[in-house]
Design an enzyme around this catalytic site. Structure first.
Site, PDB file in Angstrom:
ATOM      1  N   LYS A  36       0.853  -1.265   0.020  1.00  0.00           N
ATOM      2  CA  LYS A  36       0.050   0.070  -0.012  1.00  0.00           C
ATOM      3  C   LYS A  36       0.657   1.140   0.218  1.00  0.00           C
ATOM      4  CE  LYS A  36      -0.351  -0.210   5.065  1.00  0.00           C
ATOM      5  NZ  LYS A  36      -1.158  -0.909   6.136  1.00  0.00           N
ATOM      6  N   TYR A  38      14.733  30.915   7.493  1.00  0.00           N
ATOM      7  CA  TYR A  38      13.312  31.362   7.978  1.00  0.00           C
ATOM      8  C   TYR A  38      13.333  31.632   9.312  1.00  0.00           C
ATOM      9  CZ  TYR A  38      11.451  30.780   3.228  1.00  0.00           C
ATOM     10  OH  TYR A  38      11.310  30.953   1.830  1.00  0.00           O
TER      11      TYR A  38
HETATM   12  C1  LIG Z   1      -0.364  -1.819   6.994  1.00  0.00           C
HETATM   13  C2  LIG Z   1      -0.770  -3.309   7.534  1.00  0.00           C
HETATM   14  C3  LIG Z   1      -0.027  -4.039   7.334  1.00  0.00           C
HETATM   15  C4  LIG Z   1       1.611  -3.911   7.414  1.00  0.00           C
HETATM   16  O1  LIG Z   1       2.094  -3.615   8.633  1.00  0.00           O
HETATM   17  P1  LIG Z   1       3.631  -3.376   9.183  1.00  0.00           P
HETATM   18  O2  LIG Z   1       3.560  -2.894  10.353  1.00  0.00           O
HETATM   19  O3  LIG Z   1       3.977  -2.140   8.080  1.00  0.00           O
HETATM   20  O4  LIG Z   1       4.113  -4.818   8.874  1.00  0.00           O
HETATM   21  C5  LIG Z   1      -0.580  -5.347   7.863  1.00  0.00           C
HETATM   22  N1  LIG Z   1      -1.798  -5.384   8.133  1.00  0.00           N
HETATM   23  C6  LIG Z   1      -2.546  -4.195   7.808  1.00  0.00           C
HETATM   24  C7  LIG Z   1      -4.170  -4.524   8.175  1.00  0.00           C
HETATM   25  C8  LIG Z   1      -2.080  -3.291   7.578  1.00  0.00           C
HETATM   26  O5  LIG Z   1      -3.071  -1.971   7.565  1.00  0.00           O
END
Ligand SMILES: *Cc1c(COP(=O)(O)O)cnc(C)c1O
Length: 379
Positions: free
Chosen positions: A39, A260
């Site tokens: 993702k 800044y």
């Molecule tokens: C983002 C996510 C993961 C991955 O989590 P990590 O901590 O990056 O390993 C796994 N399961 C779900 C449901 C998630 O939203």
């Protein structure tokens, strides 16, 4: 996208290290299978490159947050790849989700009802994953929903249930009792669906010392090399490095303000170097006067605020030979991990990675096709 010659910085993604991290997790959780969480553009690293690399390692299951992310990746991978959409099924998305041949993670009885109706409309069963809430109170069927579903199994008649899953709230803290409580609750709730494969663990969960990891794990951050658990050595190989170059160096007298708001004042006659990375590239404003970079292996403090396109550095203690236009400046690399940057900025590695900017030149080091050599020099 910029090429390395004219970009403000070069972002290197070591796909060999990514592949090695995948194998490390696979060895840890066997016989459970390892899916890849890709993702948010694979946490900012580039979903297509990452997914192809994982696929070559034998990964078949890919998790994204949005339907659009699955739609974009579908053509990149083999037809055998399965895409799970973690955010589930938004109202109105049913037809598109079915047409894209992806698997929604159904998070409520309402989503289940709408997916079943879509299946009836198409005259075929549709695949789905079911998320149950084991305590995080974010997404998934409540225990009451699960009991209701178990009492009314006809609700699943049009559904091909391929996975039951839940998510751990505290997997990054190995000793947290929430982990055991959620695991027990997952055992209890998933028992309502005895034949269906199960998935609970993210990165931290995959490394928890418990007898089993169910049928499938869903790591993200560990694949990308950041520490999956706090208070323990990081067993993963670094995947990302970021190197900027000096744009300009100047001398300033004691008492002179920099940047800044003039939030940095030179306590002595100083040398200031400017690099072409700023908050528009994802470098956090919170690193003003507290973050560091490294030049020739030497720690260099950020002086003043982070600008949109540049950062000023107090290089007074750096030997002059390392200070010239074009000289390399390490932001993420052997001396400073993604976790170090996150700690200094008061955030988490996930946020640093997912905000990595789009103005960097991106260089992908391919994963070796055959046996992996031992740790490479820049690991
Ligand atoms: C983002 C996510 C993961 C991955 O989590 P990590 O901590 O990056 O390993 C796994 N399961 C779900 C449901 C998630 O939203």
């Amino acid at each position: 996208m910029n090429d390395a010659g004219n970009a403000g910085a070069v972002l290197r993604v070591d796909l060999g290290a990514l592949a090695a991290n995948y194998r490390t997790i696979a060895a840890q959780v066997a016989p459970a299978a390892v899916g890849g969480v890709v993702k948010a553009d694979a946490y900012g690293l580039g979903a297509a490159e990452v997914a192809r690399t994982l696929e070559a390692q034998g990964c078949r299951d890919f998790f994204v947050a949005h339907l659009s992310e699955a739609q974009a990746l579908r053509p990149v991978l083999d037809r055998k790849a399965r895409f799970f959409v973690l955010n589930g099924l938004l109202p109105g998305a049913e037809a598109a989700c079915a047409a894209a041949d992806v698997i929604p993670v159904l998070n409520s009885l309402d989503q289940l009802g709408r997916w079943s109706a879509q299946a009836s409309l198409l005259g075929r069963r549709l695949p789905a994953a079911l998320q149950v809430d084991t305590g995080m109170a974010r997404l998934g069927l409540s225990p009451e929903d699960v009991a209701q579903l178990a009492a009314e199994p006809q609700r699943l008649r049009a559904i091909d249930l391929v996975l039951v899953m839940s998510h751990l709230a505290c997997a990054d803290v190995p000793g947290d009792p929430t982990n055991a409580a959620q695991t027990a609750e997952f055992e209890r709730l998933s028992a309502y669906f005895p034949e269906v494969p199960r998935a609970l663990d993210n990165s931290g969960g995959s490394l928890l010392e418990r007898p089993g990891h169910f049928d499938l794990v869903r790591p993200g951050i560990a694949l990308y090399g950041a520490a999956p658990q706090t208070g323990r050595p990081n067993p993963m190989r670094p995947v990302v490095s970021l190197e900027a170059r000096i744009v300009q160096v100047r001398s300033i007298p004691a008492g002179k303000g920099v940047g800044y708001g003039m939030t940095f004042h030179a306590a002595r006659p100083s040398r200031i170097a400017t690099i072409a990375v700023g908050y528009a590239d994802g470098w956090p404003c919170h690193l003003a006067n507290r973050g560091s970079v490294f030049i020739a292996g030497q720690r260099v403090p950020i002086a003043g605020r982070v600008s949109m396109d540049s950062i000023t550095l107090d290089v007074t203690d750096v030997p002059e030979e390392h200070l010239f236009p074009g000289a390399p400046v390490e932001l993420i690399g052997p001396h400073q991990t993604v976790d170090d940057v996150a700690r200094d900025a008061g955030t988490i590695s996930y946020e640093i990675l997912t905000r990595l900017g789009h103005r960097y030149a991106r260089v992908y080091t391919p994963a070796p096709q055959v046996a992996e050599p031992k740790r490479s020099v820049n690991a």
